[in-house]
Design an enzyme around this catalytic site. Structure first.
Site, short mmCIF file in Angstrom:
data_model
loop_
_atom_site.label_atom_id
_atom_site.label_comp_id
_atom_site.label_asym_id
_atom_site.label_seq_id
_atom_site.Cartn_x
_atom_site.Cartn_y
_atom_site.Cartn_z
N ASP A 38 -14.31 1.86 -11.77
CA ASP A 38 -12.76 1.76 -11.91
C ASP A 38 -12.11 2.88 -10.97
O ASP A 38 -10.81 3.11 -11.22
CB ASP A 38 -12.57 2.30 -13.37
CG ASP A 38 -12.99 3.48 -13.78
OD1 ASP A 38 -13.52 4.23 -13.03
OD2 ASP A 38 -12.80 4.34 -14.89
N GLY A 39 -12.72 3.20 -9.89
CA GLY A 39 -12.13 4.43 -9.08
C GLY A 39 -12.19 5.66 -9.38
O GLY A 39 -11.81 6.48 -8.61
N GLU A 40 -12.76 6.00 -10.56
CA GLU A 40 -12.69 7.54 -10.97
C GLU A 40 -13.89 8.08 -9.86
O GLU A 40 -14.78 7.38 -9.43
CB GLU A 40 -13.31 7.71 -12.33
CG GLU A 40 -12.19 7.54 -13.35
CD GLU A 40 -12.23 7.67 -14.70
OE1 GLU A 40 -13.39 8.35 -14.89
OE2 GLU A 40 -11.49 7.38 -15.64
N ARG A 97 4.47 17.67 4.38
CA ARG A 97 5.88 17.17 4.88
C ARG A 97 7.18 17.27 3.46
O ARG A 97 8.00 17.42 3.71
CB ARG A 97 6.04 15.94 5.47
CG ARG A 97 5.32 16.20 6.80
CD ARG A 97 5.19 14.53 7.50
NE ARG A 97 3.96 14.06 6.81
CZ ARG A 97 3.56 12.99 7.22
NH1 ARG A 97 4.03 12.22 8.13
NH2 ARG A 97 2.50 12.45 6.65
N GLN A 98 6.50 17.14 2.49
CA GLN A 98 7.52 17.02 1.24
C GLN A 98 7.56 18.74 0.54
O GLN A 98 6.99 18.92 -0.36
CB GLN A 98 7.11 16.30 0.21
CG GLN A 98 7.07 14.83 0.59
CD GLN A 98 6.57 13.91 -0.45
OE1 GLN A 98 7.09 13.79 -1.51
NE2 GLN A 98 5.69 13.00 -0.24
N ASP A 172 11.32 17.91 19.30
CA ASP A 172 12.23 17.96 18.36
C ASP A 172 12.85 19.48 18.14
O ASP A 172 12.00 20.30 18.80
CB ASP A 172 12.17 17.15 17.04
CG ASP A 172 11.09 17.74 16.31
OD1 ASP A 172 10.92 19.14 16.25
OD2 ASP A 172 10.07 17.09 15.89
N LYS A 195 16.51 14.86 18.79
CA LYS A 195 16.01 14.04 18.00
C LYS A 195 16.86 13.79 16.74
O LYS A 195 17.23 14.84 16.39
CB LYS A 195 14.44 14.18 17.32
CG LYS A 195 14.12 12.96 16.63
CD LYS A 195 12.51 13.23 16.12
CE LYS A 195 12.57 14.36 14.94
NZ LYS A 195 11.26 14.43 14.27
N ARG A 197 16.98 11.82 13.02
CA ARG A 197 16.24 10.99 12.10
C ARG A 197 17.21 10.07 11.44
O ARG A 197 18.28 10.39 10.81
CB ARG A 197 15.61 11.76 11.13
CG ARG A 197 14.53 11.11 10.33
CD ARG A 197 13.87 11.86 9.41
NE ARG A 197 12.80 12.64 9.92
CZ ARG A 197 11.55 11.77 10.43
NH1 ARG A 197 11.19 10.56 10.20
NH2 ARG A 197 10.69 12.53 11.18
#
Length: 315
Positions: A38-40, A97-98, A172, A195, A197
């Site tokens: 199941d991906g676990e 990046r967040q 940038d 630059k 965005r």
């Protein structure tokens, strides 16, 4: 306390982990990792680590969620197996990046990822070239933040590029500090690409700030190459402004989306990156040069284990 160093690798980048182990003169710790139907993710340590100084090696690059979750599971396994200290070695830190709330109703995912690593039971973090240095403060534990710049600079010095023609180019405004660091060590002039965005995946470059590039050898530095839109756009601008040769360089070769095709089409003599992330055969460009960060990471691990200074590695 901390008398036995144990290096254990996840499945994200075992090749680099083995290079680090060779540098340290040890063998990788034994661990069994597998995926359930199941991906676990399943995990079992195949050796005793009670009372040991454990270093878990796992960059959280693509697939980011799988590699991050696997790291958390390994931390939990080591904690429950009574490791004396757990240091996560994350050459590339995903979700970096967040790192701020730059719009309404968005998360600060870099902080969330840091919280998960701390909550899982890590005691220390060793990482390299974070997208933003302030992410170190997201961790409520000690962070050793290394930089690949000295290794990249050493490679460019080996090319014997003529100093009077060398131009260090920031792709940038946000990369100016990085470009200045490389300029101090390599010499040459400094130029900045303006630059703008337009969306999360699209940028526009047109103007140059600083020294002209006519007849110059331009070297563009960034922290990562993800979709390669920004760095290739900057290379195009440098080419249009008369750069004779163009090199692009980054610490992390994320290479996702249209990165490979963009890099192939860019007017670039060489793409220079580190091996902080694995590079698939389909991503192995003909003009790609990879420098290893194994000695840098290995020396940092050795010094952390011995309670010695790590600062000279990134000062």
């Amino acid at each position: 306390m901390h008398d036995i160093l144990t290096l254990i690798s996840g499945r994200a980048h075992p090749e680099l982990a083995r290079e680090v182990a060779d540098y340290l003169g040890i063998t990788l710790g034994k661990i069994d990792l597998w995926d359930f139907p199941d991906g676990e993710i399943g995990c079992k340590l195949e050796q005793n680590i009670r009372g040991r100084d454990v270093f878990l090696f796992q960059p959280t690059g693509p697939p980011v969620n799988d590699n991050l979750m696997e790291l958390l599971i390994m931390i939990d396994a080591c904690k429950r197996a009574s490791a004396e200290r757990i240091t996560t070695v994350i050459p590339y830190f995903g979700y970096a990046r967040q790192d701020r709330k730059d719009a309404g109703r968005v998360p600060i995912t870099a902080k969330l990822a840091a919280n998960m690593i701390v909550t899982a039971g890590a005691d220390r973090v060793l990482t390299m070239d974070l997208h933003a240095a302030q992410i170190q403060g997201f961790f409520d534990l000690p962070v050793d933040h290394l930089y690949a710049a000295p290794i990249l600079d050493q490679y460019f010095r080996s090319l014997n590029l003529p100093p009077d023609k060398l131009a260090i180019v920031s792709p940038d405004e946000g990369s100016i500090k990085r470009a200045l660091h490389h300029q101090r060590h390599l010499g040459g002039s400094l130029t900045i690409v303006d630059k703008r965005r337009s969306s999360a995946t699209r940028t526009q470059q047109a103007n140059l700030i600083g020294e002209p590039l006519q007849g110059k050898i331009a070297v563009l530095f960034d922290d990562m190459i993800s979709t390669a839109g920004s760095i290739c756009g900057a290379a195009d601008v440098a080419h249009k402004h008369g750069a004779e040769e163009i090199y692009i360089s980054a610490a992390h070769a994320v290479f996702c989306g249209s990165a490979v095709s963009r890099l192939c089409e860019a007017p670039v003599k060489e793409v220079v990156v580190t091996n902080s992330l694995p590079i698939a055969k389909a991503q192995d460009l003909p003009n790609l040069h990879t420098v290893t960060v194994a000695p840098l990471l290995g020396e940092a691990i050795k010094r952390i284990h011995r309670a010695e200074s790590v600062s000279y590695l990134f000062d």
